[in-house]
Design a protein around this motif. Structure first.
Motif, short mmCIF file in Angstrom:
data_model
loop_
_atom_site.label_atom_id
_atom_site.label_comp_id
_atom_site.label_asym_id
_atom_site.label_seq_id
_atom_site.Cartn_x
_atom_site.Cartn_y
_atom_site.Cartn_z
N THR A 73 -2.15 10.31 -12.85
CA THR A 73 -3.12 9.86 -13.86
C THR A 73 -3.25 8.34 -13.93
OG1 THR A 73 -1.41 9.93 -15.59
CG2 THR A 73 -2.75 11.92 -15.26
N ALA A 74 -2.40 7.64 -13.21
CA ALA A 74 -2.43 6.17 -13.25
C ALA A 74 -3.65 5.64 -12.49
CB ALA A 74 -1.15 5.60 -12.64
N SER A 75 -4.07 4.45 -12.88
CA SER A 75 -5.21 3.81 -12.22
C SER A 75 -4.72 2.84 -11.16
CB SER A 75 -6.05 3.06 -13.24
OG SER A 75 -7.01 2.24 -12.58
N PRO A 76 -5.36 2.84 -9.99
CA PRO A 76 -4.98 1.87 -8.94
C PRO A 76 -5.12 0.44 -9.40
CG PRO A 76 -6.39 3.61 -8.04
CD PRO A 76 -6.40 3.77 -9.53
N LEU A 77 -6.00 0.17 -10.38
CA LEU A 77 -6.20 -1.20 -10.86
C LEU A 77 -4.94 -1.75 -11.54
CD1 LEU A 77 -9.82 -0.92 -12.36
CD2 LEU A 77 -9.12 -1.92 -10.16
N LEU A 125 0.83 -1.21 0.00
CA LEU A 125 0.00 0.00 0.00
C LEU A 125 0.86 1.26 0.00
CD1 LEU A 125 -2.87 -0.96 2.50
CD2 LEU A 125 -2.98 -0.83 0.00
N VAL A 126 1.97 1.22 0.74
CA VAL A 126 2.88 2.37 0.74
C VAL A 126 3.45 2.58 -0.67
CG1 VAL A 126 5.11 3.24 1.57
CG2 VAL A 126 3.47 2.25 3.18
N GLY A 127 3.89 1.48 -1.29
CA GLY A 127 4.42 1.57 -2.65
C GLY A 127 3.37 2.06 -3.63
N ALA A 128 2.12 1.60 -3.45
CA ALA A 128 1.04 2.02 -4.34
C ALA A 128 0.77 3.52 -4.18
CB ALA A 128 -0.23 1.22 -4.04
N ALA A 129 0.74 3.99 -2.92
CA ALA A 129 0.49 5.41 -2.67
C ALA A 129 1.60 6.27 -3.27
CB ALA A 129 0.36 5.67 -1.17
N LEU A 130 2.84 5.85 -3.10
CA LEU A 130 3.97 6.59 -3.67
C LEU A 130 3.89 6.61 -5.20
CD1 LEU A 130 6.92 5.34 -1.41
CD2 LEU A 130 5.89 7.62 -1.41
N PHE A 131 3.50 5.48 -5.78
CA PHE A 131 3.37 5.40 -7.24
C PHE A 131 2.30 6.35 -7.75
CE2 PHE A 131 1.04 3.49 -10.84
CZ PHE A 131 2.04 3.53 -11.81
#
Length: 396
Positions: free
Chosen positions: A182-186, A170-176
């Motif tokens: 404009t990226a999608s979480p999916l 989740l930390v990596g996803a939030a940083l990304f």
């Protein structure tokens, strides 16, 4: 002169290690987790303490924290009974995934309203602070002598050892998403699946391999057996990360698999890894304390208190009750205790260095809030674990 400096450096390191252990022991005697003493001595040695040592290397701290965490998880896995893991796999897995997600979401919303963070900054803070800490939980439960009934202790330990991968993802996803708005979480879903699967596969492989090497090589007692166990922990983490897996999950799984196999040097290796885990805690918490400047915590006291109480009395209980709803062996008393025993420790602080290293806006505030929450959680929850067990009637 160089020889003299080397001597003095080694002497100072020895004194610091001994003093840190004594500080942790002293804090334990007053009912606080040892980590409070470890961190406290680090603060005293830091720039605003009597030691006056200036240290502000977040990247080095992150590296030290990762190295220490992998040994803590490996050792915790070695001390975990496979029967407990198998029995508690379903509820622990829900707490380690959905539970972390629920806690992170509630903290994120709180950060938006209390701290004025943007949605992604709030999500980052929530992710950083969502998981319980294996080192803190293992240390408190195993040193307190609590004899808890039923499946409660097995659930707490299995969850704490397995929920770090979700928080890290989740930390990596939030940083990304902060770097690529404009990226999608999916887009991140396949990465999560690969990390978990590959981490588990590598962990199982290393966990089976270490005892085989010890048996076939004739390393029956101490010596090189210790070196091989260190190599196994490092390989589990490193190989998983190289193969796009989760290294922390691999370290924990490798420890579980190796700890539940039979080989001649098992008792000595297990004892050695327990010592490695304690050394890792000492080094990690001292370093984290050294990194903190107490005067910077003043502005975050009020929001930090708010986030802490929301985490302890809303986010964590709600996530536990939601995840354990299908499991009837856990009554409301057991669920409340599982909630209260979800201590925060080094993992959130180490994860809070990731935004600092990445240069994310607001990262300094996130780090200070996280440190304050972890310290407050340790001071409040750690000493009251026995009291909570007695009041809720979960002691055998």
């Amino acid at each position: 002169m160089a020889f003299f400096n080397t001597e003095m450096t080694l002497l100072i390191l020895g004194v610091i290690l001994l003093a840190t252990v004594l500080a942790g022991t002293l804090s334990s005697r007053f009912g606080f987790p040892a980590l409070v003493g470890f961190i406290g001595l680090g603060i005293l040695a830091g720039v605003e303490g009597p030691g006056g040592f200036y240290f502000e290397n977040f990247e080095l701290t992150q590296g030290i924290g990762i190295a220490c965490l992998l040994f803590i998880l490996f050792s915790g896995g070695m001390d975990t009974d496979w029967r407990d893991v198998r029995r508690m796999a379903a509820p622990a897995l829900l707490l380690a995934t959905i539970g972390v997600l629920v806690s992170a979401g509630i903290v994120a919303l709180s950060a938006i309203f209390i701290l004025g963070f943007g949605p992604l900054q709030g999500a980052l803070l929530g992710a950083v602070i969502a998981s319980t800490d294996a080192a803190a939980v293992f240390a408190v439960l195993r040193s307190s002598g609590l004899d808890l009934h039923g499946d409660v202790p097995a659930l707490i330990e299995t969850e704490s050892g397995s929920n770090d991968p979700m928080a890290i993802f989740l930390v990596g996803a939030a940083l990304f998403l902060i770097e690529s708005p404009t990226a999608s979480p999916l887009q991140l879903a396949p990465d999560f699946a690969i990390q978990m699967v590959m981490g588990a596969i590598v962990g199982v492989g290393v966990g089976f391999g270490m005892p085989e090497i010890l048996k076939r090589g004739g390393y029956q007692q101490g010596g090189l057996a210790f070196v091989i166990s260190i190599a196994a922990a490092l390989i589990a983490f490193g190989l998983a990360e190289v193969l796009a897996g989760n290294g922390f999950l691999a370290s924990y799984v490798a420890g579980i698999v190796a700890g539940n196999r039979t080989y001649a040097a098992k008792a000595t290796v297990s004892g050695f890894q327990d010592g490695m885990a304690w050394l890792s805690q000492v080094v990690m918490f001292f370093t984290l304390g050294l990194l903190v400047t107490p005067s910077n915590l003043g502005p975050v006291i009020v929001p930090g208190l708010s986030i802490t109480f929301i985490l302890m009395f809303v986010a964590r209980p709600l996530s536990v009750f939601i995840c354990l709803a299908p499991f009837r062996q856990f009554d409301w008393r057991s669920k409340l205790f599982v909630s209260w025993a979800g201590l925060r420790g080094a993992v959130p602080i180490v994860l809070a260095t990731f935004p600092m290293v990445a240069g994310v806006p607001g990262a300094f505030a996130i780090f200070n809030v996280v440190f304050f929450v972890v310290l407050l959680s340790s001071v409040i929850q750690g000493p009251t674990i026995k009291w909570a067990a007695d009041r809720l009637g979960v002691r055998s």
